[in-house]
Design a protein around this motif. Sequence first.
Motif, PDB file in Angstrom:
ATOM      1  N   SER B 262       0.812  -1.221   0.000  1.00 27.57           N
ATOM      2  CA  SER B 262       0.000   0.000   0.000  1.00 27.57           C
ATOM      3  C   SER B 262       0.846   1.272   0.000  1.00 27.57           C
ATOM      4  CB  SER B 262      -0.978   0.000   1.180  1.00 27.57           C
ATOM      5  OG  SER B 262      -0.296  -0.183   2.384  1.00 27.57           O
ATOM      6  N   ILE B 263       2.156   1.144  -0.094  1.00 26.38           N
ATOM      7  CA  ILE B 263       3.000   2.341  -0.190  1.00 26.38           C
ATOM      8  C   ILE B 263       2.812   2.971  -1.560  1.00 26.38           C
ATOM      9  CG2 ILE B 263       5.381   3.186  -0.184  1.00 26.38           C
ATOM     10  CD1 ILE B 263       6.113   0.811   1.539  1.00 26.38           C
ATOM     11  N   PRO B 264       2.552   4.288  -1.619  1.00 28.25           N
ATOM     12  CA  PRO B 264       2.453   4.921  -2.938  1.00 28.25           C
ATOM     13  C   PRO B 264       3.792   4.805  -3.661  1.00 28.25           C
ATOM     14  CG  PRO B 264       1.732   6.423  -1.201  1.00 28.25           C
ATOM     15  CD  PRO B 264       2.367   5.238  -0.541  1.00 28.25           C
ATOM     16  N   GLN B 265       3.767   4.280  -4.859  1.00 29.01           N
ATOM     17  CA  GLN B 265       5.006   4.070  -5.602  1.00 29.01           C
ATOM     18  C   GLN B 265       5.181   5.125  -6.679  1.00 29.01           C
ATOM     19  OE1 GLN B 265       7.385   1.826  -5.113  1.00 29.01           O
ATOM     20  NE2 GLN B 265       6.366   0.780  -3.416  1.00 29.01           N
ATOM     21  N   ALA B 266       6.344   5.125  -7.269  1.00 32.13           N
ATOM     22  CA  ALA B 266       6.650   6.118  -8.281  1.00 32.13           C
ATOM     23  C   ALA B 266       5.872   5.901  -9.572  1.00 32.13           C
ATOM     24  CB  ALA B 266       8.145   6.097  -8.593  1.00 32.13           C
ATOM     25  N   GLY B 267       5.154   4.782  -9.673  1.00 31.63           N
ATOM     26  CA  GLY B 267       4.524   4.355 -10.935  1.00 31.63           C
ATOM     27  C   GLY B 267       3.690   5.399 -11.673  1.00 31.63           C
ATOM     28  N   GLU B 268       2.731   4.924 -12.433  1.00 28.42           N
ATOM     29  CA  GLU B 268       1.893   5.800 -13.251  1.00 28.42           C
ATOM     30  C   GLU B 268       1.037   6.725 -12.382  1.00 28.42           C
ATOM     31  OE1 GLU B 268       1.382   6.291 -16.744  1.00 28.42           O
ATOM     32  OE2 GLU B 268       3.418   5.527 -16.459  1.00 28.42           O
ATOM     33  N   LEU B 269       0.783   7.889 -12.912  1.00 30.52           N
ATOM     34  CA  LEU B 269      -0.092   8.829 -12.230  1.00 30.52           C
ATOM     35  C   LEU B 269      -1.490   8.228 -12.131  1.00 30.52           C
ATOM     36  CD1 LEU B 269      -0.247  11.777 -11.171  1.00 30.52           C
ATOM     37  CD2 LEU B 269      -1.130  12.383 -13.412  1.00 30.52           C
ATOM     38  N   GLY B 270      -2.055   8.308 -10.934  1.00 28.77           N
ATOM     39  CA  GLY B 270      -3.432   7.889 -10.791  1.00 28.77           C
ATOM     40  C   GLY B 270      -3.630   6.389 -10.699  1.00 28.77           C
ATOM     41  N   ASP B 271      -2.554   5.615 -10.579  1.00 24.41           N
ATOM     42  CA  ASP B 271      -2.720   4.195 -10.296  1.00 24.41           C
ATOM     43  C   ASP B 271      -3.513   4.044  -9.012  1.00 24.41           C
ATOM     44  OD1 ASP B 271      -1.312   3.356 -12.416  1.00 24.41           O
ATOM     45  OD2 ASP B 271       0.519   2.816 -11.321  1.00 24.41           O
ATOM     46  N   ARG B 272      -4.280   2.983  -8.956  1.00 27.65           N
ATOM     47  CA  ARG B 272      -4.985   2.777  -7.687  1.00 27.65           C
ATOM     48  C   ARG B 272      -4.015   2.184  -6.675  1.00 27.65           C
ATOM     49  NH1 ARG B 272      -9.978   3.885  -7.552  1.00 27.65           N
ATOM     50  NH2 ARG B 272     -10.504   2.693  -5.711  1.00 27.65           N
ATOM     51  N   LEU B 273      -4.148   2.672  -5.444  1.00 27.09           N
ATOM     52  CA  LEU B 273      -3.281   2.161  -4.390  1.00 27.09           C
ATOM     53  C   LEU B 273      -3.906   0.907  -3.800  1.00 27.09           C
ATOM     54  CD1 LEU B 273      -2.562   5.535  -2.643  1.00 27.09           C
ATOM     55  CD2 LEU B 273      -0.867   4.126  -3.796  1.00 27.09           C
ATOM     56  N   HIS B 274      -3.067   0.036  -3.297  1.00 22.11           N
ATOM     57  CA  HIS B 274      -3.585  -1.155  -2.651  1.00 22.11           C
ATOM     58  C   HIS B 274      -4.166  -0.781  -1.283  1.00 22.11           C
ATOM     59  CE1 HIS B 274      -4.055  -5.274  -1.486  1.00 22.11           C
ATOM     60  NE2 HIS B 274      -3.513  -4.967  -0.327  1.00 22.11           N
TER      61      HIS B 274
END
Lengths: 321, 334, 319
Positions: B262-274
């Motif tokens: 559930s840590i916000p990652q650097a990935g795509e903008l607006g990805d859903r968080l776990h």
Amino acid sequence: MSIIEVKNLKVWYPIRGGFFNTIKGYVKAVDDVNLSIEPGETYGLIGESGSGKSTIGKTIVGIERPTSGSIIYKGEDVTKGRNRKKLKYNRDVQMIFQDSLSSLNPRKRINDIIAEPIRNFEKLSKTEENHRVKELLDIVGMPKGSMYKYPFEFSGGQRQRIGIARAVSTHPKLIVADEPVSALDLSVQAQVLNYMQDIQKEFNISFLLISHDLGVVRHMCKNLSIMTRGRFVEVGTREDIYDRPQHIYTKRLLAAIPDINPRNRQEDTKERLRVEAEYENDEKAWYDKNHRVLDLKPVSGSNTHYAAVPESNSMVEQGGK
Amino acid sequence: MDKEKDNVLLEIEHLHTAFRINGKFYNAVDDCSLTLRKNEIYAIVGESGCGKSTLATSIVGLLDPLNSKVKGSIKYRGQELVGLNADEYDKIRGEDIGMIFQDPLSALNPLMRVGDQITEALYYHTKDSEAERKKKALELLKRVGIPDPEGTFRRYPHELSGGMRQRIIISIAVACSPEIIIADEPTTALDVTIQAQIIDLLKDIQKEKESGIIFITHDLGVVAEIADRVGVMYAGQLVEIGSVFDIFEDPKHPYTRSLLNSIPQAGELGDRLHVIQGNVPPLSEMKRSGCRFAPRIPWIPASAHEENPSYHQVGDGHYVLCTCYQTFHFQEEK
Amino acid sequence: MWKTVLRRILLMIPQIIILSLLVFFVAKLMPGDPFSGKINPQTDPKTIEALKHQLGLYDPPLVQYGHWIQNIFKGDFGQSYTYNRPVLGLIGERAANTFWLGLLTAVLTYAVAIPLGLIAGKNEGKWPDRVIAFYNFVINSVPPFAIYLIFLILFSFILKIFPSTGTVSASAHGFVQIFFSRIYHMILPAIAMMLSGTTAIVQYLRSGIIDNTKEDYVRTARAKGVPEKVIFRKHILRNAFLPIASSLGGTITGLLSGAIVAESIFSYPGMGQLFLQSVNSRDYSVMITLTLLFGILTLLGNLLSDIIMSIVDPRIRIQ
Ligand SMILES: Nc1ncnc2c1ncn2[C@@H]1O[C@H](COP(=O)(O)OP(=O)(O)O)[C@@H](O)[C@H]1O
Ligand SMILES: Nc1ncnc2c1ncn2[C@@H]1O[C@H](COP(=O)(O)OP(=O)(O)O)[C@@H](O)[C@H]1O
Ligand code: SF4
Ligand SMILES: [Mg+2]
Ligand SMILES: [Mg+2]
């Protein structure tokens, strides 16, 4: 066309003192700040505590009065009360606070809390209103039974979702979210951020997301600015800021974020101490003689990226590190 | 063997700490065992309400004796701490075990100069004269990175910034060079840059004094920065214990994996968080048999769960309180 | 800090001026005059009219106000119609009586309330706390004037232990005798006033102790290994006394309003009794001067509170 535009905003609080209690100076909480937010976007505002983030947020929603500058909404300056009324600004712009327990009236039930903004701006029958509250609760994933409970009966994450439901109840165009997840656990934080994104998609709402957490802002925002001492030190897209930081202050903030890979520990610490040393040695170069952040200048090779770098700074180039 | 024994600072075995709620006792810490060694930073991580602070306060005996009960064993260098009276504890607290708290403003007495709050710790554990205590306090202030020790010595807490206050708290905790430092969310209330400085400071002090630190936090990033060993706590139990690499690179327990996810990652903008469904139950509603985490992973069939999970060793010093860990998957995986 | 105090005192001047205007004109608006019902009905109305003119009762109000202020600066607060003597001397005498009564009441109040608060706070929920809570409940449920009446009837009329009027008995001679005779005359109203004064202080101190015991800094002190007794004395008590210190200045106002009722009921010749009498008999000069005096004392009380707070609490700087 941006949904809202903040122009040359200054919010100065007078410091009084001396025998006649005269104004001895000012706390320049916000000192000449510009920003604009597009419809449906989440704009990030990052800064450490005391940097002036909340003051910007409060001035936008009208809780605080600007010393000078303007806030343009639908082409008119809404720092003037007359325009706010005319444009139904107070309905269109809502706020979510960090401390959900103290920002929700403890003696009111959830349905009254959520319906309060609706009652201020719309005339709905009791059943219509109830229906709407249930809808709103559903949007933020809360059971209908919550309607008749009091704020203290909910956990921090649930209260924050209630705050969101209240904020969206008037179908606002912009929500100022002041540290909405800072007091929450990681797992709950994820939930609240997801709901914010859902709502944004569903109603095309813009957010001004105020946070000191660089991770949260990177996750949520395409455009953002970094703030310290009442001024912006760097403005740009997330790639601009996170991949090509220009200002020493931004670099220092980025270096301080803990890395979740324990193997990078040594290097991270080294890099952090290096930036920290640089910050300490060259601090003067990055601020004027009154410790004021310099003016923003465009970073060459980019039309989105601005940084408050010194005139003679050779580092003002894309990719320069 | 003796060397190993020499290294063990704190040995907690089958610790149960219960609070009285409406006349009934409920365990907030439920059968926790851990060993803290010299030169080791032991992180305890988990969501709020999991019992981390209760574990810390049980060690230093700071619970209200009327409304709480501690069972099990806490040994400091072989000396049993459970059951000590206040006077006996006073000899250990501050001298052998120092404690650092989360909120650096409320943790200092608003009416007392910070210098006096530091020397107070020395007064009860040393035979130093007043002048010596003051000299030591000034050295401590300098050690924790306070720019103007003389001036700060005379200030009141409200005159200092949050970071400075936390440095004061640290200087109080380490005033008598304790072997053990217990830090309960010491950086949670601070800005990231200050957090980084405090983490560096604690690491340095730990090295210098060869002490052991129990570091409590809910921030996995901080754990990755500071910990040698990690205990992941859920609903009063240590559900996974391992080295910091075990936990981050080979997490086993569904809870540990959910947290990391559930840590916000650097990935795509607006990805859903776990999101971890549900929340940590309040004590009085906590399940006491079977797996406490099962309600939060409802897509795992009941048949996959163990009746009463026990610790499984999955590596050298890596334990997990779970059996279905081998078949566990997230809802969106399949 | 003394600069700020001086500034605050100077700032009181406009407040006092406004107060004086208010007092003066409200007094004028009151129906009746010092002669209503006072003067022998046989007296020639012309004589009364002449008297009224002579006293300036027919001048325009602002002129009257001007005269009044002018005279005040000359040290002349006017003449009491009822007592036929200068107001200043009359009030001075009464003020001394009220001062002693107030002092005795204050000393008694703190002497009783502080131990009660300490006991209650240290024994939260146990029987001593419950007994004290009951005491508080009883006192709070009886209005102060009723307490005064009960005391008067019980102790001086029925039991006849204490005198029901006066400040000192005529037979007392010499310092010692007069001293004790004075205390003997004051003790009944003082105890009665003390009772209603204690409850707030007991409550403040009790909850101060209970709340501060749970504070984080107390936990820090324990974590340092500070013995429990020292923690109570050095950390908890000092913080628990803050609200009491801040209410110190306010006790002046409390005592004055208490005195107005208590002195009248106990026929104690102080400012309070004088005030009620002056209102009843439309004795303007006395009434106005007293109201002004009460107002100034209240302002000074507030200032005193702020000064005390800024001394005992480093977080507070007097503004
Ligand atoms: N009402 C006020 N009067 C005086 N100073 C204020 C007031 N509100 C905020 N400030 C000051 O303005 C600065 C910015 O505050 P704030 O906007 O709350 O920062 P942030 O939200 O970034 O932590 C701080 O130095 C704060 O002390
Ligand atoms: N003094 C107390 N009385 C009753 N319940 C308590 C007390 N202190 C903590 N608890 C409960 O114990 C559980 C664990 O709390 P705590 O140790 O503070 O968790 P953490 O530090 O992990 O957030 C929570 O459910 C909390 O409500
Ligand atoms: S395997 Fe057992 S212990 Fe592990 S999560 Fe599933 S139910 Fe809980
Ligand atoms: Mg803020
Ligand atoms: Mg805790």
